[in-house]
Design a protein around this motif. Structure first.
Motif, short mmCIF file in Angstrom:
data_model
loop_
_atom_site.label_atom_id
_atom_site.label_comp_id
_atom_site.label_asym_id
_atom_site.label_seq_id
_atom_site.Cartn_x
_atom_site.Cartn_y
_atom_site.Cartn_z
N PHE A 10 0.83 -1.20 0.00
CA PHE A 10 0.00 0.00 0.00
C PHE A 10 0.87 1.25 0.00
CE2 PHE A 10 0.54 -1.45 4.31
CZ PHE A 10 0.76 -0.32 5.06
N THR A 72 -3.90 3.80 -0.66
CA THR A 72 -4.48 2.81 -1.56
C THR A 72 -3.57 1.59 -1.61
OG1 THR A 72 -3.39 3.71 -3.53
CG2 THR A 72 -5.58 4.59 -3.00
N THR A 73 -4.12 0.47 -2.01
CA THR A 73 -3.36 -0.78 -2.14
C THR A 73 -3.19 -1.10 -3.61
OG1 THR A 73 -4.23 -1.60 -0.04
CG2 THR A 73 -3.35 -3.24 -1.56
N ASP A 75 -3.33 -3.24 -6.64
CA ASP A 75 -4.03 -4.46 -7.05
C ASP A 75 -3.30 -5.18 -8.18
OD1 ASP A 75 -6.11 -4.39 -5.22
OD2 ASP A 75 -7.53 -3.45 -6.61
N THR A 88 -2.51 -0.39 -10.85
CA THR A 88 -3.89 -0.05 -10.51
C THR A 88 -4.07 -0.28 -9.02
OG1 THR A 88 -4.71 -2.27 -11.04
CG2 THR A 88 -4.80 -0.63 -12.79
N THR A 89 -4.97 0.49 -8.43
CA THR A 89 -5.17 0.42 -6.99
C THR A 89 -6.58 -0.04 -6.65
OG1 THR A 89 -6.01 2.68 -6.73
CG2 THR A 89 -3.61 2.40 -6.73
N ASP A 90 -6.75 -0.39 -5.38
CA ASP A 90 -8.06 -0.85 -4.92
C ASP A 90 -9.12 0.24 -4.97
OD1 ASP A 90 -6.96 0.67 -2.86
OD2 ASP A 90 -7.60 -0.70 -1.28
N SER A 91 -8.71 1.50 -5.08
CA SER A 91 -9.67 2.60 -5.17
C SER A 91 -10.06 2.91 -6.62
CB SER A 91 -9.09 3.86 -4.52
OG SER A 91 -8.02 4.36 -5.30
#
Length: 118
Positions: A10, A72-73, A75, A88-91
């Motif tokens: 993250f 953000t994490t 992905d 790309t992030t979890d958001s």
């Protein structure tokens, strides 16, 4: 470092070190937790916002735009055929870094530092 190793980490910081925008990532799935930094020396995009690295104006643009990546994490992480990095992030945010270095770049257009324990 294989970019797939940052999947699941993250974002803990964004900033500018000397002339390079960076994203700090933490992976706390291991003990002890570990961190790495992604240094950028090429054009980048976050969602629909485009900028280039270098210069005070662009540093401010990086900081204000990249702030949305905080907490953000990651992905997915991959490198395209042209050497560009895509995260790309979890958001739902996407960070893309060009594989083409800036004209004044002396090294790679982007790089990940080694993991270090925190």
């Amino acid at each position: 470092m294989d970019v797939e190793q940052i999947v699941g980490s993250f974002v803990v910081e964004i900033g500018v070190r000397q002339t390079w925008p960076f994203v700090g990532l933490c992976d706390n799935r291991s003990a002890p937790a570990q961190e790495t930094r992604l240094y950028i020396d090429a054009s980048w995009t976050i969602e629909a916002t485009t900028s280039t690295s270098g210069g005070v104006e662009n540093d401010i643009r990086w900081l204000t735009t990249a702030a949305a990546l905080n907490d953000t994490t990651i992905d997915t992480a991959w490198i395209d055929e042209d050497g560009g990095l895509h995260l790309t992030t979890d958001s739902g945010l996407a960070l893309a870094v060009s594989g083409e270095p800036e004209p004044y770049t002396t090294g790679e257009p982007w790089r990940l530092s080694g993991w270090r324990p925190v």
